[in-house]
Design a protein around this motif. Structure first.
Motif, PDB file in Angstrom:
ATOM      1  N   SER A   1     -10.119 -42.339  10.237  1.00 54.70           N
ATOM      2  CA  SER A   1      -8.847 -42.243   9.508  1.00 54.70           C
ATOM      3  C   SER A   1      -9.061 -41.756   8.083  1.00 54.70           C
ATOM      4  O   SER A   1      -8.233 -41.025   7.541  1.00 54.70           O
ATOM      5  CB  SER A   1      -8.136 -43.601   9.509  1.00 54.70           C
ATOM      6  OG  SER A   1      -8.915 -44.584   8.836  1.00 54.70           O
TER       7      SER A   1
ATOM      8  N   SER B   1      -9.511 -37.974   8.294  1.00 56.95           N
ATOM      9  CA  SER B   1      -8.228 -37.318   8.549  1.00 56.95           C
ATOM     10  C   SER B   1      -7.371 -37.302   7.289  1.00 56.95           C
ATOM     11  O   SER B   1      -6.697 -36.305   7.004  1.00 56.95           O
ATOM     12  CB  SER B   1      -7.486 -38.044   9.679  1.00 56.95           C
ATOM     13  OG  SER B   1      -8.219 -37.988  10.875  1.00 56.95           O
TER      14      SER B   1
ATOM     15  N   THR C   1      -1.306 -38.981   7.846  1.00 59.53           N
ATOM     16  CA  THR C   1      -2.689 -39.440   7.735  1.00 59.53           C
ATOM     17  C   THR C   1      -2.828 -40.552   6.704  1.00 59.53           C
ATOM     18  O   THR C   1      -3.632 -41.465   6.879  1.00 59.53           O
ATOM     19  CB  THR C   1      -3.621 -38.270   7.360  1.00 59.53           C
ATOM     20  OG1 THR C   1      -3.141 -37.629   6.162  1.00 59.53           O
ATOM     21  CG2 THR C   1      -3.688 -37.250   8.481  1.00 59.53           C
TER      22      THR C   1
ATOM     23  N   ALA D   1      -1.595 -43.611   8.397  1.00 61.47           N
ATOM     24  CA  ALA D   1      -2.575 -44.063   9.394  1.00 61.47           C
ATOM     25  C   ALA D   1      -3.745 -44.763   8.721  1.00 61.47           C
ATOM     26  O   ALA D   1      -4.247 -45.784   9.229  1.00 61.47           O
ATOM     27  CB  ALA D   1      -3.072 -42.859  10.207  1.00 61.47           C
ATOM     28  N   TYR D   2      -4.190 -44.230   7.571  1.00 64.77           N
ATOM     29  CA  TYR D   2      -5.286 -44.869   6.831  1.00 64.77           C
ATOM     30  C   TYR D   2      -4.847 -46.243   6.311  1.00 64.77           C
ATOM     31  O   TYR D   2      -5.608 -47.214   6.382  1.00 64.77           O
ATOM     32  CB  TYR D   2      -5.718 -43.973   5.678  1.00 64.77           C
ATOM     33  CG  TYR D   2      -6.823 -44.551   4.833  1.00 64.77           C
ATOM     34  CD1 TYR D   2      -8.137 -44.589   5.289  1.00 64.77           C
ATOM     35  CD2 TYR D   2      -6.555 -45.070   3.566  1.00 64.77           C
ATOM     36  CE1 TYR D   2      -9.156 -45.128   4.518  1.00 64.77           C
ATOM     37  CE2 TYR D   2      -7.570 -45.602   2.785  1.00 64.77           C
ATOM     38  CZ  TYR D   2      -8.860 -45.624   3.259  1.00 64.77           C
ATOM     39  OH  TYR D   2      -9.865 -46.159   2.487  1.00 64.77           O
TER      40      TYR D   2
ATOM     41  N   MET E   1      -4.763 -48.593   9.221  1.00 66.52           N
ATOM     42  CA  MET E   1      -6.113 -48.966   9.623  1.00 66.52           C
ATOM     43  C   MET E   1      -6.705 -49.988   8.656  1.00 66.52           C
ATOM     44  O   MET E   1      -7.328 -50.966   9.065  1.00 66.52           O
ATOM     45  CB  MET E   1      -6.980 -47.692   9.665  1.00 66.52           C
ATOM     46  CG  MET E   1      -8.437 -47.926  10.038  1.00 66.52           C
ATOM     47  SD  MET E   1      -8.629 -48.547  11.696  1.00 66.52           S
ATOM     48  CE  MET E   1      -9.384 -50.128  11.359  1.00 66.52           C
TER      49      MET E   1
END
Length: 584
Positions: A199, A202, A233, A236-237, A240
């Motif tokens: 992640s 990305s 992204t 998403a990071y 995560m």
């Protein structure tokens, strides 16, 4: 060919650190000496407290103990300082070597291998992940020896003073001996590490693409949230990171709670021994200080475990990139006869089963110009890139001067070929260095190349001429000007073979005229392959190769192709119609 590295984890990190093993060994020895001498001030102060609690107090006998404690403390931290200096020197040297080797290695990798990674991913691997290695070498190797030795020396001394309290003070060490293997050997921990790095890569790629797209975003009034790859992204990071924290928080909470209250068992047992078993007050104070004081370097070991997990995944990604095999170099079957280029029965695919070129064959004689034309996706740029061996073909043969290009080393092949890309790239260096590109050329030769490329005049008008740094203080060049800088590089290199990938694609009429003049100076007496969309620019080419869906639809001169190759005739008709088009 680079072979994949079979070591991983701490063994791989130690292998990297082994590049400066003597410096790091001396640093470790100094860290061990620090750990041994760090206990001396506490022992001397303990003796002072014992004497103060037993009157009458002899101040004269206390003075040497206090001075000795101060000197021992200074000497101990002096050893720690020297250990840190040596480990940092070793770390920075290793980082320099890793980055230099990575750059050289990347320069030898086939372009196809690099295109699997976007720029954000490569930046994260070669900058961020390599930078983490510095932390391991410079800080964690000395911290490891200190964190390992200091607790053992301290606990050993405490057992010498009072085995009962010493046994209780060992509870944190016993807890860590169980906790560490449990946490870091869990498959879920390794999976989270992998997802975190993925992640992160990305997100880096999304940020780079977003920055490049800013001018277009502004034109259409779009915000960062509307740029899906960037915002997606980043989210998403974030997701995560939050998931990782949620899953690891309970374990860390137990760990921190236990370690923060490690004094409690000593306090309970020590109070009982003092009240009922005749434990000396000085000894009690000593255990209250040292019984938990040695935990601080143990905390460093805890952080080290997490950091090594992060570093290890980054090193694995670095090894994945650098272990990709280079293009093999075959034994030459003869000397290079001239600067001719030939394709014979060439088949090529980027992805197995999806042919890009099929049975392509043509010859470019020395000193002639061959133009590649055809619809988008017909294989023109692929042929140009295969000539410079950006990839290896699956079948057939490509030769330069009668010699298979697979028998050239990358350096010797690049000596024969100059590639002028459709996309222009400028380094954040002065114009002189942007033209010279590390070649062993004099300022006079650089200026002569700039004049031939029709860019001397606009360079002279820059604030510092050839020494103006591109991108500094708002210094930028138009697309046509940057294209002429590229042509100046090729003229300065002066190779026998030129590949021009639509050099005038994005130029205005004035720049196109100047670029055409520069190309005229560049291709004189050179073997030239040119990719063209503006067909009028290649009407006088010695040979025109027409491509359609990866196959040759026709080849010959302009007039012959108009008669015998329907695809070329249709392209020419469309081209002439666009030339006469106007907005009424």
């Amino acid at each position: 060919m680079a072979s994949p590295n079979t070591k991983n984890g701490i063994l791989r990190l130690l292998q990297i650190a082994g590049r400066r093993k003597y410096q790091l060994l001396l640093s470790a020895i100094l860290a061990l000496v620090h750990s041994a001498t760090a206990l001396i001030p506490y022992i001397l102060v303990y003796e002072v407290i014992r004497q103060l609690l037993v009157p009458p107090v002899d101040m004269a006998s206390l003075r040497p103990l206090l001075i000795g404690a101060a000197v021992a403390g200074l000497v101990s931290y002096g050893f720690l300082y020297l250990a840190g200096i040596l480990s940092h020197i070793a770390a920075f040297n290793i980082l320099y070597e890793l980055r230099r080797e990575s750059s050289e290695r990347l320069g030898r990798l086939p372009t196809g291998a690099l295109e699997r990674y976007d720029s954000g991913t490569l930046k994260k691997i070669l900058v961020d992940d390599v930078e983490r290695i510095e932390g391991f070498i410079a800080h964690q190797i000395p911290d490891f020896f200190k964190g390992l030795t200091l607790p053992l020396v301290t606990v050993g001394y405490l057992f010498y003073v009072d085995w009962r309290l010493a046994a209780v003070s060992m509870a944190p060490l016993l807890f860590l001996g169980v906790w560490f293997p449990y946490v870091f050997s869990r498959p879920r921990t390794k999976q989270l590490m992998k997802l975190f790095h993925s992640s992160n890569e990305s997100m880096n790629a999304g940020i780079v693409e977003y920055v490049r797209a800013l001018p277009v975003m502004k034109i259409f009034g779009q915000s960062a949230d509307s740029f899906e790859k960037y915002s997606g992204t980043v989210r998403a990071y974030e997701k995560m990171s939050v998931q990782w924290l949620r899953e690891s928080a309970p374990t860390w909470a137990v760990f921190m709670s236990f370690m923060s209250n490690a004094l409690l068992p000593i306090l309970i047992l020590g109070t009982w021994l003092y009240l009922s078993q005749g434990l000396g007050l000085g000894t009690f104070f000593l255990f209250l200080i040292l019984g938990v004081g040695y935990i601080k370097p143990v905390f460093a070991l805890g952080n080290m475990g997490m950091e090594i997990s992060l570093i290890n995944r980054g090193v694995q990604r670095l090894d994945e990139v650098l272990a990709h095999p280079s293009l093999p170099v075959e034994e030459p079957q003869g000397e290079m006869e001239d600067a001719s280029v030939a394709f014979r029965g060439v088949h090529f695919s980027y992805v197995p089963g999806q042919k890009v070129l099929e049975d392509v064959g043509f010859e470019v004689r020395r000193g002639t110009m061959t133009a590649l034309v055809g619809p988008s996706g017909s294989g023109k740029s692929t042929i140009a890139q295969l000539t410079a061996r950006y990839w290896d073909i699956q079948a057939g043969e490509i030769t330069i001067g009668g010699r298979d290009i697979r028998s050239f080393t990358p350096e010797s092949l690049m000596d024969q070929v100059a590639y002028v890309f459709q996309d222009n790239f400028m380094f954040h260096l002065d114009i002189y260095e942007n033209i010279r590109m590390g070649m062993d050329k004099t300022p006079e030769e650089v200026e002569a190349a700039a004049r031939a490329a029709q860019c001397h005049d606009f360079i002279s008008e820059l604030p510092r001429g050839y020494h103006t740094v591109y991108g500094a203080a708002g210094t930028h060049l138009s697309g046509g000007e940057k294209q002429r800088i590229q042509l100046a590089r090729a003229i300065l290199k002066d190779p026998p073979i030129l590949i021009l990938d639509e050099a005038t694609a994005f130029s205005d009429p004035e720049n196109e005229y100047l670029i055409q003049r520069a190309i005229g100076n560049l291709i004189e007496h050179k073997t030239t392959i040119i990719i063209a969309h503006r067909l009028y620019t290649i009407m006088n080419a010695d040979q025109i190769v027409v491509l359609d869906k990866g196959k040759i639809a026709g080849k010959g001169r302009h007039d012959d192709l108009l008669v015998h190759t329907p695809l070329y005739a249709r392209m020419w008709e469309a081209h002439t119609q666009t030339q006469s088009f106007s907005i009424r």
